[in-house]
Design a protein around this motif. Structure first.
Motif, PDB file in Angstrom:
ATOM      1  N   ILE A   1     -37.487 -35.757  12.490  1.00 38.47           N
ATOM      2  CA  ILE A   1     -37.774 -36.477  11.256  1.00 38.47           C
ATOM      3  C   ILE A   1     -37.118 -37.856  11.305  1.00 38.47           C
ATOM      4  CG2 ILE A   1     -37.784 -36.242   8.731  1.00 38.47           C
ATOM      5  CD1 ILE A   1     -38.661 -33.637  10.308  1.00 38.47           C
ATOM      6  N   GLY A   2     -37.882 -38.911  11.132  1.00 36.94           N
ATOM      7  CA  GLY A   2     -37.325 -40.259  11.128  1.00 36.94           C
ATOM      8  C   GLY A   2     -36.965 -40.693   9.721  1.00 36.94           C
ATOM      9  N   GLY A   3     -37.827 -41.489   9.113  1.00 35.43           N
ATOM     10  CA  GLY A   3     -37.549 -42.098   7.805  1.00 35.43           C
ATOM     11  C   GLY A   3     -37.010 -41.125   6.765  1.00 35.43           C
TER      12      GLY A   3
ATOM     13  N   GLY B   1     -43.439 -37.335  13.270  1.00 39.87           N
ATOM     14  CA  GLY B   1     -44.402 -38.376  12.893  1.00 39.87           C
ATOM     15  C   GLY B   1     -44.760 -38.215  11.439  1.00 39.87           C
TER      16      GLY B   1
ATOM     17  N   VAL C   1     -43.223 -36.804   8.996  1.00 36.68           N
ATOM     18  CA  VAL C   1     -42.940 -35.539   8.295  1.00 36.68           C
ATOM     19  C   VAL C   1     -42.234 -35.887   6.996  1.00 36.68           C
ATOM     20  CG1 VAL C   1     -41.723 -33.330   8.346  1.00 36.68           C
ATOM     21  CG2 VAL C   1     -42.733 -34.244  10.453  1.00 36.68           C
TER      22      VAL C   1
ATOM     23  N   GLU D   1     -40.484 -45.203  20.838  1.00 33.04           N
ATOM     24  CA  GLU D   1     -39.963 -46.571  20.653  1.00 33.04           C
ATOM     25  C   GLU D   1     -39.260 -47.049  21.918  1.00 33.04           C
ATOM     26  OE1 GLU D   1     -37.954 -45.806  16.927  1.00 33.04           O
ATOM     27  OE2 GLU D   1     -39.913 -45.515  16.012  1.00 33.04           O
TER      28      GLU D   1
ATOM     29  N   HIS E   1     -38.214 -41.284  23.630  1.00 35.70           N
ATOM     30  CA  HIS E   1     -38.821 -41.547  22.314  1.00 35.70           C
ATOM     31  C   HIS E   1     -39.846 -42.674  22.475  1.00 35.70           C
ATOM     32  CE1 HIS E   1     -39.348 -42.911  18.206  1.00 35.70           C
ATOM     33  NE2 HIS E   1     -38.921 -41.728  17.836  1.00 35.70           N
TER      34      HIS E   1
ATOM     35  N   ALA F   1     -48.531 -41.773  14.333  1.00 38.54           N
ATOM     36  CA  ALA F   1     -48.005 -41.096  13.130  1.00 38.54           C
ATOM     37  C   ALA F   1     -46.563 -41.487  12.838  1.00 38.54           C
ATOM     38  CB  ALA F   1     -48.098 -39.584  13.311  1.00 38.54           C
TER      39      ALA F   1
HETATM   40  P1  PGA Z   1     -40.943 -40.892  11.181  1.00 42.94           P
HETATM   41  O1  PGA Z   1     -40.282 -40.989  12.647  1.00 42.94           O
HETATM   42  O2  PGA Z   1     -40.592 -39.531  10.634  1.00 42.94           O
HETATM   43  O3  PGA Z   1     -40.300 -42.003  10.393  1.00 42.94           O
HETATM   44  O4  PGA Z   1     -42.404 -41.066  11.345  1.00 42.94           O
HETATM   45  C1  PGA Z   1     -40.241 -39.892  13.520  1.00 42.94           C
HETATM   46  C2  PGA Z   1     -39.551 -40.287  14.801  1.00 42.94           C
HETATM   47  O5  PGA Z   1     -39.722 -41.408  15.270  1.00 42.94           O
HETATM   48  O6  PGA Z   1     -38.813 -39.465  15.398  1.00 42.94           O
END
Ligand code: PGA
Length: 255
Positions: A235-237, A214, A216, A100, A98, A174
């Motif tokens: 999907i993150g946040g 990013g 989504v 990060e 990832h 993104a």
């Molecule tokens: P985001 O993160 O949907 O908050 O942009 C995606 C991810 O880091 O997997």
């Protein structure tokens, strides 16, 4: 329609959650999702919660995974978690590389490749995350960067390993910014990834699941997921809010 390819909507919770919040979120997902042929749903929680999540989701069609795995199998690696440990709890997927992890924790391509191999050694399905920074995109280097990230894994494992893996294209600019790649931008890089894999095996390239991640959101998911080479999302946040994640999953159903 992406006939013949596994489709997946995955929620990356990152370092968020609590026992109570996770249970509430999973209750809402269990109530709101129904099985759809050819489409999988999964959540990716921090390590300490995985055992609880494994029991909360036992018997459910919702899968789960870890956000990272050690490249080592056992031994003096304080703080690390091995693939065999994850497997013992019934873990199905693991994120590797990832952005990060790459940016904040210094993971380099070789290490990501070793993690990918370690995940597969223990029967986990790696979700290899690739993507360029804004600076790299502006320099026109997106394909060079993504190609290099893919090749590091392919050179170590061979293309056959991609038969049981997923690739997630997540442009760094993104992620968590609210500024998603446009459907055209996402599609272009997904097509490039498939072409790059096809240099080694067209059959495997055509079959591999490619996720976009990013920013989504419920409002952009449908347009992204209907792109011909986009087989779902990471999907993150928005995966932390039950209604948002459910709406995104619904978009994938119809894509
Ligand atoms: P985001 O993160 O949907 O908050 O942009 C995606 C991810 O880091 O997997």
């Amino acid at each position: 329609m992406k006939v013949g390819r596994r489709r997946l909507v995955a929620g990356n919770w990152k370092m968020n959650g609590s026992l109570a919040a996770n249970e509430r979120l999973l209750d809402a997902l269990k109530a709101g999702l129904k099985p759809v042929a050819g489409l999988e749903f999964a959540v990716f929680a921090p390590f300490p919660y995985l055992a609880a999540i494994s029991s909360l989701l036992s018997g459910s069609f919702i899968g789960w995974g870890a956000q990272d795995v050690s490249e080592h199998d056992v031994g003096a690696y304080t703080g690390e978690v091995s693939g065999s440990m994850l497997r013992e709890f019934g873990c199905r997927y693991v994120l590797v590389g990832h952005s990060e992890r790459r940016q904040l924790f210094g993971e380099v391509d070789m290490q990501v490749a070793a993690k990918f191999a370690a995940a597969q050694r223990h029967g986990l399905i790696p979700i290899l995350c690739v993507g360029e920074t804004l600076e790299q995109r502006e320099l026109g280097a997106t394909e060079v960067v993504v190609g290099r990230q893919l090749d590091a894994v392919l050179d170590l494992t061979g293309i056959v390993a991609l038969k049981n893996a997923v690739v997630a294209y997540e442009p760094v600019w993104a992620i968590g910014t609210g500024k998603n790649a446009s459907p055209d931008q996402a599609q272009a890089v997904h097509a490039f990834i498939r072409e790059r894999l096809a240099l080694r095996s067209k059959e495997i390239a055509d079959a591999v699941t490619l996720l976009y991640g990013g920013s989504v959101k419920a409002s952009n998911a449908a347009e992204l997921f209907t792109q011909p080479d986009v087989d779902g999302g990471l999907i993150g946040g928005a995966s932390l809010i039950a209604d948002d994640f459910l709406a995104i999953c619904k978009s994938a159903e119809n894509a």
